[in-house]
Design a protein around this motif. Structure first.
Motif, PDB file in Angstrom:
ATOM      1  N   HIS A  55       0.821  -1.211   0.000  1.00 44.34           N
ATOM      2  CA  HIS A  55       0.000   0.000   0.000  1.00 44.34           C
ATOM      3  C   HIS A  55       0.859   1.267   0.000  1.00 44.34           C
ATOM      4  O   HIS A  55       0.479   2.301   0.560  1.00 44.34           O
ATOM      5  N   LYS A  56       2.022   1.168  -0.635  1.00 45.96           N
ATOM      6  CA  LYS A  56       2.841   2.356  -0.881  1.00 45.96           C
ATOM      7  C   LYS A  56       2.401   3.018  -2.185  1.00 45.96           C
ATOM      8  O   LYS A  56       2.792   4.143  -2.483  1.00 45.96           O
ATOM      9  N   LEU A  57       1.633   2.289  -2.958  1.00 52.20           N
ATOM     10  CA  LEU A  57       1.000   2.797  -4.175  1.00 52.20           C
ATOM     11  C   LEU A  57      -0.499   2.710  -3.954  1.00 52.20           C
ATOM     12  O   LEU A  57      -1.003   1.700  -3.447  1.00 52.20           O
ATOM     13  N   LYS A  58      -1.212   3.762  -4.303  1.00 54.40           N
ATOM     14  CA  LYS A  58      -2.662   3.762  -4.086  1.00 54.40           C
ATOM     15  C   LYS A  58      -3.381   2.943  -5.158  1.00 54.40           C
ATOM     16  O   LYS A  58      -2.921   2.832  -6.296  1.00 54.40           O
TER      17      LYS A  58
ATOM     18  N   GLY B  73     -14.087  -5.791   1.723  1.00 51.66           N
ATOM     19  CA  GLY B  73     -12.802  -5.454   1.124  1.00 51.66           C
ATOM     20  C   GLY B  73     -12.666  -5.865  -0.328  1.00 51.66           C
ATOM     21  O   GLY B  73     -13.608  -5.790  -1.128  1.00 51.66           O
ATOM     22  N   GLU B  74     -11.458  -6.326  -0.663  1.00 47.43           N
ATOM     23  CA  GLU B  74     -11.134  -6.658  -2.044  1.00 47.43           C
ATOM     24  C   GLU B  74     -12.016  -7.771  -2.590  1.00 47.43           C
ATOM     25  O   GLU B  74     -12.412  -7.750  -3.764  1.00 47.43           O
ATOM     26  N   TRP B  75     -12.328  -8.767  -1.758  1.00 46.00           N
ATOM     27  CA  TRP B  75     -13.161  -9.873  -2.238  1.00 46.00           C
ATOM     28  C   TRP B  75     -14.508  -9.366  -2.750  1.00 46.00           C
ATOM     29  O   TRP B  75     -14.923  -9.682  -3.863  1.00 46.00           O
TER      30      TRP B  75
ATOM     31  N   LYS C 280     -12.412   2.698 -13.085  1.00 46.45           N
ATOM     32  CA  LYS C 280     -11.931   3.819 -12.272  1.00 46.45           C
ATOM     33  C   LYS C 280     -12.708   3.916 -10.960  1.00 46.45           C
ATOM     34  O   LYS C 280     -12.130   4.133  -9.881  1.00 46.45           O
ATOM     35  N   GLY C 281     -14.013   3.731 -11.023  1.00 49.83           N
ATOM     36  CA  GLY C 281     -14.837   3.773  -9.812  1.00 49.83           C
ATOM     37  C   GLY C 281     -14.521   2.617  -8.875  1.00 49.83           C
ATOM     38  O   GLY C 281     -14.470   2.787  -7.644  1.00 49.83           O
ATOM     39  N   THR C 282     -14.269   1.432  -9.448  1.00 44.61           N
ATOM     40  CA  THR C 282     -13.898   0.274  -8.630  1.00 44.61           C
ATOM     41  C   THR C 282     -12.552   0.513  -7.943  1.00 44.61           C
ATOM     42  O   THR C 282     -12.376   0.185  -6.763  1.00 44.61           O
ATOM     43  N   ALA C 283     -11.611   1.102  -8.678  1.00 42.96           N
ATOM     44  CA  ALA C 283     -10.300   1.400  -8.099  1.00 42.96           C
ATOM     45  C   ALA C 283     -10.429   2.351  -6.910  1.00 42.96           C
ATOM     46  O   ALA C 283      -9.743   2.192  -5.890  1.00 42.96           O
ATOM     47  N   ALA C 284     -11.319   3.321  -7.028  1.00 40.03           N
ATOM     48  CA  ALA C 284     -11.529   4.278  -5.937  1.00 40.03           C
ATOM     49  C   ALA C 284     -12.095   3.572  -4.698  1.00 40.03           C
ATOM     50  O   ALA C 284     -11.678   3.851  -3.562  1.00 40.03           O
ATOM     51  N   LYS C 285     -13.035   2.661  -4.910  1.00 40.48           N
ATOM     52  CA  LYS C 285     -13.606   1.918  -3.781  1.00 40.48           C
ATOM     53  C   LYS C 285     -12.554   1.009  -3.139  1.00 40.48           C
ATOM     54  O   LYS C 285     -12.514   0.860  -1.916  1.00 40.48           O
ATOM     55  N   LEU C 286     -11.704   0.399  -3.970  1.00 42.69           N
ATOM     56  CA  LEU C 286     -10.633  -0.441  -3.447  1.00 42.69           C
ATOM     57  C   LEU C 286      -9.670   0.373  -2.590  1.00 42.69           C
ATOM     58  O   LEU C 286      -9.226  -0.071  -1.532  1.00 42.69           O
TER      59      LEU C 286
ATOM     60  N   ALA D  63      -7.148   1.718   2.422  1.00 44.55           N
ATOM     61  CA  ALA D  63      -6.632   2.747   3.346  1.00 44.55           C
ATOM     62  C   ALA D  63      -7.129   2.496   4.766  1.00 44.55           C
ATOM     63  O   ALA D  63      -6.362   2.596   5.733  1.00 44.55           O
ATOM     64  N   LYS D  64      -8.370   2.139   4.895  1.00 44.41           N
ATOM     65  CA  LYS D  64      -8.947   1.860   6.212  1.00 44.41           C
ATOM     66  C   LYS D  64      -8.288   0.642   6.848  1.00 44.41           C
ATOM     67  O   LYS D  64      -7.924   0.654   8.041  1.00 44.41           O
ATOM     68  N   ALA D  65      -8.092  -0.435   6.056  1.00 48.84           N
ATOM     69  CA  ALA D  65      -7.523  -1.678   6.608  1.00 48.84           C
ATOM     70  C   ALA D  65      -6.057  -1.519   6.980  1.00 48.84           C
ATOM     71  O   ALA D  65      -5.612  -2.009   8.020  1.00 48.84           O
ATOM     72  N   TYR D  66      -5.277  -0.848   6.142  1.00 51.29           N
ATOM     73  CA  TYR D  66      -3.852  -0.708   6.420  1.00 51.29           C
ATOM     74  C   TYR D  66      -3.599   0.220   7.595  1.00 51.29           C
ATOM     75  O   TYR D  66      -2.632   0.058   8.336  1.00 51.29           O
TER      76      TYR D  66
END
Length: 442
Positions: free
Chosen positions: A227-230, A410-412, A426-432, A437-440
């Protein structure tokens, strides 16, 4: 939280179907004794997720250790939630000596809690000599080696029915675009191209990881895994778009997205290798072979075969792996004997025991490929070892469980939503990114 297990799933499924069980839990401890050797009279307790055939085959390894050293062994199955079970055993003063840890994130968690003993110089020397450096990296925390990867999974294999591809006049593809084109040719011949296990979110993370590793490259893969890359990065959006080409094409997926979302992993294998085939190909790890053989009687290499997950957009063909690392707990009653077990597990001799039994891959390049029982497993092992430092560990297994390993979250869940409607990468990436961010941070 339910942490996804891949290799365990195969043995659990076999037991469930063969014996009519409703769950796949651990049985009582299994013990094995040895002769008058250096560790005679000592007992090593080992905890791990394995049950069924996996536990049986690992016990063969423990028995070989017993015969060599005189130590007795006791294996206790933890079920999926290794962290909780081991933590409670430590608190109760009943810590095992050795734990087989199935996720990098859990190994790191154990080390940071101060639960682990760094591995011996003997084991570290064996790892340096027999393993690609990447395996040492995944077993290390803050520069100290805590985990020995004994069993690995190769998660970049696409399994297919040779008859189905032959009837369509299709050869195993070399690129992702060729794979989709081949899928259309197969579909035109009357059989859907792919069976997708969308009901199990972990399979979708594996799809994404293979596309992303090949398309974006290992450096960005590592950055995203940490998670060093968004997840909003353009490389993620691009990979989702590439994956979406498959997900949105109703000609390629058996039953379309709706049926895929109601198909679990064993069911996806059945759609290709069962008595009434509905598709010609199923993507997942080397453990697909176990289900195809054990449940549907397929001869691996004849009735069921694989090709490597193909390269995407000119990138290198990906090699994504999973694995189980052996660690030694500080609070174990016989940690010294546990360390001796790890020194044994680091040898090709130990790996050869399970390789002969089947359902096993070793990242140890010193293991002679002739130890494996069939040509397909040998080819899979050769690919895994041959990938060297380009191997990357399953990304979701490196993530906090809240993001990368929880059913319905989460991701699943977000990738299941994307399978249902892949129109907005793009919208899915934003939700991911929001979920990550919350989990990390947690």
């Amino acid at each position: 939280m339910m942490r996804r297990r891949t290799t365990l799933l195969t043995s659990c499924t076999v037991l469930t179907l063969a014996l009519g069980m409703t769950a796949c839990g651990g049985g009582g401890p299994v013990t094995a004794g040895g002769g008058d050797k250096a560790l005679n009279g000592q007992t090593v307790t080992v905890a791990g997720v394995w049950t069924g055939s996996e536990q049986k085959n690992f016990q063969k390894v423990l028995d070989a250790f017993s015969a060599k050293t005189g130590a007795k062994t006791e294996f206790v199955s933890t079920g999926d939630n290794v962290s909780t079970v081991v933590g409670s055993k430590i608190e109760g003063g009943n810590a095992p000596d050795v734990v087989m840890v199935p996720q990098v994130g859990v190994l790191q968690q154990f080390a940071k809690k101060g639960w682990l003993t760094p591995l011996s110089a003997t084991t570290e020397k064996a790892v340096d000599a027999g393993y690609a450096p990447v395996w040492k990296k995944y077993g290390s925390v803050d520069g100290r080696l805590y985990g020995l990867y004994f069993k690995a999974a190769h998660k970049s294999t696409v399994w297919y029915s040779p008859d189905a591809l032959d009837q369509a006049g299709v050869k195993p593809p070399k690129t992702y675009d060729e794979m989709l084109k081949a899928g259309h040719t197969v579909s035109d011949s009357g059989l859907a191209a792919f069976s997708v296990a969308g009901e199990d979110g972990w399979t979708l993370t594996d799809w994404f990881e293979n596309v992303y590793l090949s398309q974006a490259g290992p450096e960005k893969y590592d950055a995203l895994a940490a998670h060093k890359l968004k997840w909003t990065d353009a490389s993620v959006v691009r990979a989702l778009g590439t994956l979406g080409k498959l997900f949105k094409d109703r000609q390629l997926i058996a039953g379309g997205p709706k049926e895929a979302l109601n198909t679990d992993f064993p069911g996806s294998v059945e759609k290709v290798f069962g008595p009434k085939p509905e598709a010609s190909m199923v993507y997942e790890g080397d453990f697909v072979a176990g289900v195809a053989h054990d449940q549907f009687g397929k001869t691996i290499g004849q009735d069921a075969d694989f090709f490597p997950f193909p390269a995407v957009d000119g990138g290198a063909a990906p090699v994504v792996s999973g694995g189980d690392a052996a660690v030694v707990l500080k609070d174990g009653k016989n940690a010294k004997a546990g360390m001796k077990l790890l020194e044994y597990l680091a040898t090709p001799e130990a790996a050869a025991v399970w390789a002969k039994a089947g359902g096993f891959l070793s990242p140890n390049k010193k293991l002679d490929l002739s130890a494996y029982g069939d040509d397909v497993t040998r080819a899979t092992a050769k690919s895994l070892v041959g990938a060297g430092d380009s191997v990357r560990f399953d990304m979701s297994d490196q993530a906090p469980a809240a993001f990368g390993g929880t059913k319905g979250a989460g991701e699943w869940k977000l990738l299941q939503d994307f399978l249902r409607d892949p129109s907005d990468p793009k919208g899915t990436a934003a939700k991911l990114e929001t979920a990550a961010a919350k989990a990390y941070q947690g």
